[in-house]
Design a protein around this motif. Sequence first.
Motif, PDB file in Angstrom:
ATOM      1  N   PRO A 151      57.926  13.355  -5.710  1.00 10.05           N
ATOM      2  CA  PRO A 151      57.372  14.093  -6.503  1.00 10.05           C
ATOM      3  C   PRO A 151      57.328  13.075  -8.137  1.00 10.05           C
ATOM      4  N   LYS A 152      58.429  12.560  -8.200  1.00 10.90           N
ATOM      5  CA  LYS A 152      58.437  11.782  -9.666  1.00 10.90           C
ATOM      6  C   LYS A 152      57.592  10.500  -8.868  1.00 10.90           C
ATOM      7  N   SER A 153      57.285   9.572  -7.848  1.00  4.70           N
ATOM      8  CA  SER A 153      56.920   8.786  -7.584  1.00  4.70           C
ATOM      9  C   SER A 153      55.104   8.855  -6.963  1.00  4.70           C
ATOM     10  N   ILE A 154      55.148  10.025  -6.949  1.00  4.62           N
ATOM     11  CA  ILE A 154      53.441  10.237  -7.031  1.00  4.62           C
ATOM     12  C   ILE A 154      52.990  10.697  -7.880  1.00  4.62           C
ATOM     13  N   ARG A 155      53.562  10.999  -9.170  1.00  2.00           N
ATOM     14  CA  ARG A 155      53.084  11.378 -10.910  1.00  2.00           C
ATOM     15  C   ARG A 155      52.439   9.370 -11.050  1.00  2.00           C
ATOM     16  N   GLU A 156      53.778   8.630 -11.054  1.00  2.00           N
ATOM     17  CA  GLU A 156      53.689   7.338 -11.393  1.00  2.00           C
ATOM     18  C   GLU A 156      52.731   6.455 -10.883  1.00  2.00           C
ATOM     19  N   THR A 157      52.789   7.078  -9.700  1.00  2.00           N
ATOM     20  CA  THR A 157      51.451   6.074  -9.030  1.00  2.00           C
ATOM     21  C   THR A 157      50.154   6.374  -9.306  1.00  2.00           C
ATOM     22  N   LEU A 158      50.077   7.577  -9.420  1.00  2.00           N
ATOM     23  CA  LEU A 158      49.290   8.398  -9.412  1.00  2.00           C
ATOM     24  C   LEU A 158      48.388   8.354 -11.079  1.00  2.00           C
ATOM     25  N   GLU A 159      49.396   8.393 -12.082  1.00  2.00           N
ATOM     26  CA  GLU A 159      48.831   8.347 -13.826  1.00  2.00           C
ATOM     27  C   GLU A 159      49.579   6.629 -14.419  1.00  2.00           C
ATOM     28  N   GLY A 160      49.872   5.960 -13.846  1.00  2.00           N
ATOM     29  CA  GLY A 160      50.159   4.105 -13.689  1.00  2.00           C
ATOM     30  C   GLY A 160      51.534   3.941 -14.842  1.00  2.00           C
ATOM     31  N   LEU A 161      51.830   3.048 -15.592  1.00  2.00           N
ATOM     32  CA  LEU A 161      53.238   3.329 -16.463  1.00  2.00           C
ATOM     33  C   LEU A 161      52.444   3.100 -18.367  1.00  2.00           C
ATOM     34  N   LYS A 162      53.145   3.716 -18.657  1.00  2.59           N
ATOM     35  CA  LYS A 162      52.728   3.520 -20.395  1.00  2.59           C
ATOM     36  C   LYS A 162      53.667   3.457 -21.366  1.00  2.59           C
ATOM     37  N   GLY A 163      53.534   3.045 -22.058  1.00  2.00           N
ATOM     38  CA  GLY A 163      54.238   2.377 -23.536  1.00  2.00           C
ATOM     39  C   GLY A 163      55.216   3.214 -24.468  1.00  2.00           C
ATOM     40  N   ASP A 164      55.438   3.025 -24.883  1.00  2.00           N
ATOM     41  CA  ASP A 164      56.461   4.179 -26.075  1.00  2.00           C
ATOM     42  C   ASP A 164      55.171   5.129 -26.794  1.00  2.00           C
ATOM     43  N   ASP A 165      54.403   3.955 -27.024  1.00  2.00           N
ATOM     44  CA  ASP A 165      52.751   4.442 -28.024  1.00  2.00           C
ATOM     45  C   ASP A 165      52.368   5.563 -26.977  1.00  2.00           C
TER      46      ASP A 165
END
Length: 210
Positions: A151-165
Amino acid sequence: MNASARLVRSHPDELLIGLVSVSDRASAGAYQDQGLPALREWLGTALASPWQAVDRLIPDERAGITRTLIELVDDCGCDLVLTTGGTGPARRDVTPEATLDAGTREMPGFGEQMRQISLRFVPTAILSRQVAVIRETAEHAALIVNLPGQPKSIRETLEGLKGDDGASLVPGIFAAIPYCIDLIGGPYAETRPEVIAAFRPKSARRAPQA
């Protein structure tokens, strides 16, 4: 629902989605599947336009996976099919091969981007073999995308990576999916930009509704 029942749109822009979790043990009832609930939860937060989904939980069998993907596109009328599981190097991991069997055209950029995202977290991302294809018939076309199993990898793959801002560091693959569905004749799907901003060229964007 009947395995081959065709989904009916309640709105012209309703996105019809097939969700497939591939797991020998979960499909046999040995443990609770986590992939399908994770996909539904993420889609519920990310999609701003109407959608409905149909689920399939199936074992790691190449012919059966291909048959399920074809059924979801040809019989159920799905515009998008997302699979989870079965994409590693183990002998029973045959989801990519089954997906290629169901497709008429490969979309290699999706797999390339998914591995780039996952490599930010683990070096073993290079062992992932996710693929994406388009399946076309005379009347219909759909995008089929393999996703990771966790599940964590599913979300990261679909949503991408964001910075603290909150700014996007690495785009998630779902940013490109609505426009891809536009190009193959599907409905106009919209996302919630705070989760994932769908990208379309200016010429393909609809004017905001009054």
